[in-house]
Design an enzyme around this catalytic site. Structure first.
Site, PDB file in Angstrom:
ATOM      1  N   LYS A 121     -56.112  -1.643 103.070  1.00 44.86           N
ATOM      2  CA  LYS A 121     -55.767  -2.909 102.412  1.00 44.86           C
ATOM      3  C   LYS A 121     -55.980  -2.828 100.910  1.00 44.86           C
ATOM      4  O   LYS A 121     -55.214  -3.406 100.147  1.00 44.86           O
ATOM      5  CB  LYS A 121     -56.568  -4.077 102.989  1.00 44.86           C
ATOM      6  CG  LYS A 121     -56.060  -4.526 104.356  1.00 44.86           C
ATOM      7  CD  LYS A 121     -56.544  -5.920 104.700  1.00 44.86           C
ATOM      8  CE  LYS A 121     -56.015  -6.354 106.054  1.00 44.86           C
ATOM      9  NZ  LYS A 121     -56.576  -7.635 106.493  1.00 44.86           N
ATOM     10  N   LYS A 205     -45.389   0.418 113.669  1.00 48.56           N
ATOM     11  CA  LYS A 205     -45.800  -0.746 114.440  1.00 48.56           C
ATOM     12  C   LYS A 205     -45.013  -1.978 113.980  1.00 48.56           C
ATOM     13  O   LYS A 205     -44.757  -2.120 112.789  1.00 48.56           O
ATOM     14  CB  LYS A 205     -47.296  -0.960 114.186  1.00 48.56           C
ATOM     15  CG  LYS A 205     -47.961  -1.905 115.137  1.00 48.56           C
ATOM     16  CD  LYS A 205     -49.462  -1.954 114.867  1.00 48.56           C
ATOM     17  CE  LYS A 205     -50.004  -3.297 115.322  1.00 48.56           C
ATOM     18  NZ  LYS A 205     -51.355  -3.568 114.896  1.00 48.56           N
ATOM     19  N   LYS A 208     -45.683  -8.122 110.534  1.00 46.76           N
ATOM     20  CA  LYS A 208     -45.106  -9.255 109.815  1.00 46.76           C
ATOM     21  C   LYS A 208     -44.441  -8.818 108.520  1.00 46.76           C
ATOM     22  O   LYS A 208     -43.655  -9.563 107.946  1.00 46.76           O
ATOM     23  CB  LYS A 208     -46.219 -10.263 109.481  1.00 46.76           C
ATOM     24  CG  LYS A 208     -46.870 -10.834 110.728  1.00 46.76           C
ATOM     25  CD  LYS A 208     -48.245 -11.428 110.409  1.00 46.76           C
ATOM     26  CE  LYS A 208     -48.995 -11.755 111.689  1.00 46.76           C
ATOM     27  NZ  LYS A 208     -50.407 -12.079 111.435  1.00 46.76           N
TER      28      LYS A 208
END
Ligand code: TRP
Length: 340
Positions: A121, A205, A208
């Site tokens: 992140k 994967k 969003k």
């Protein structure tokens, strides 16, 4: 909620959470919600919408508020019964923030530095590597430990955080005596379909952050879902066969179809033998539409019933706070804080 509070026999406790950082996806359904529903009778389940975690990346306040409410509505629409489960918002229970601070003092800088999610992140948000992103796992540990959870159903990507939570609990218990139940990650046997891949790039994967068409959302209208499946990336050999390495696109579609229809891969292979990808993709799209239709309709109706939704999350927060405060009190006493 009365059933919950008067319930006599003690069931093992489950805690899990999902961030309200985007709309719920096909992956949220197959990887989490569908399993949560199956656990609701045998366990005392706390399912939390972790809005405090969501603010580790910037959120638009109006969107955050709407998504939190939509998420509760979708939990219920998927089959989570508010009378059996505690469906609540993390920010409604102050003990989460309070215990998180205390646990920060029982967590090492080195441990947090080794978290792969933090590394990923912070690499993706170079202009907002805030302290919350770094201490995210101590808040998650507080979530779990406040409820003395035995099991934490999560995806493989959260295993490291649950391991750290265990280490923190053991360290705290080692110093202060048995205060916390030491929880275990509860990772569903990789039932096919638990990990849904992007429809555009089936080696990634489904997330969003996918470009339009790559990700399917629980509240998507049927036309949108069908269109995304029609365009799903497959391959050029025309054969419907499960082989993740050689045929990731077709295998992903088979997994999805297996989850939505309950059919095995062999059954799917024979059902579509000799048929082209066109018919197959349409069938998968239809199966997702039919799985989601009642969920979307129920969620939309619930969103209109603000009084009911408010009742659900308020009762749940009250119940959660009672359980959480009991643990927090014990911890504060162990710390030597003067009781008020
Ligand atoms: N970190 C989890 C995720 O991103 C969400 C989460 C927060 C969570 N607190 C939790 C999951 C406690 C399980 C238990 O998926």
């Amino acid at each position: 909620m009365t059933e919950l509070t008067t319930q006599k026999e003690k069931k093992p406790v489950i805690f899990s959470g999902m961030q309200p950082s985007g709309a719920l996806t096909l992956g949220s359904f197959t990887g989490a919600l569908k399993n949560w529903v199956e656990l609701q009778d045998e366990y005392d389940c706390f399912y939390c919408i972790v809005d405090l975690h969501a603010i580790t990346t910037r959120q638009d306040p109006a969107d955050l508020r709407r998504r939190c409410l939509e998420q509760i509505a979708q939990y219920i629409a998927c089959g989570l019964d508010p009378a059996k489960n505690t469906l609540f918002l993390q920010s409604h229970v102050a003990a989460h923030s309070e215990l998180a601070w205390i646990l920060n003092c029982y967590t090492m800088f080195g441990e947090l530095s080794r978290m792969t999610q933090f590394k990923d992140k912070s690499a993706r948000n170079v202009d907002n590597i805030n302290a919350g992103l770094f201490t995210y796992p101590t808040l998650m540990a507080a979530d779990i430990l406040l409820y003395q959870a035995d099991l934490v159903p999560v995806g493989e990507d959260q295993r490291q955080h649950v391991e750290l939570c265990r280490d923190i609990a053991l360290r705290f218990n080692g110093t202060h005596g048995d205060v916390f139940t030491v929880p275990s990650a509860f990772i569903p046997k990789t039932t096919e379909g638990a990990r849904v891949m992007s429809l555009i790039d089936p080696t990634r994967k489904m997330s969003k952050s996918e470009p339009t068409g790559g990700c399917v959302y629980l509240l998507d209208k049927p036309e949108i879902i069908l269109k995304s499946f029609k365009r799903a990336v497959t391959d050029s050999d025309g054969e419907i066969r499960y082989d993740v390495k050689e045929k990731p696109g077709v295998s992903n579609l088979m997994s999805i179809y297996s989850v939505t229809t309950g059919r095995t891969f062999e059954q799917i292979e024979s059902e579509f033998a000799g048929q082209g990808y066109g018919a197959f993709k349409e069938a998968v799209g239809e199966s997702v539409v039919e799985t989601f239709r009642p969920i979307r309709e129920k969620a939309e109706a619930l969103m209109q019933d603000k009084t009911y939704l408010t009742q659900v999350y308020t009762d749940a927060a009250n119940h959660a706070a009672r359980v959480a405060d009991r643990t927090l009190k014990k911890v504060q006493k162990k710390m030597g804080f003067v009781a008020k």
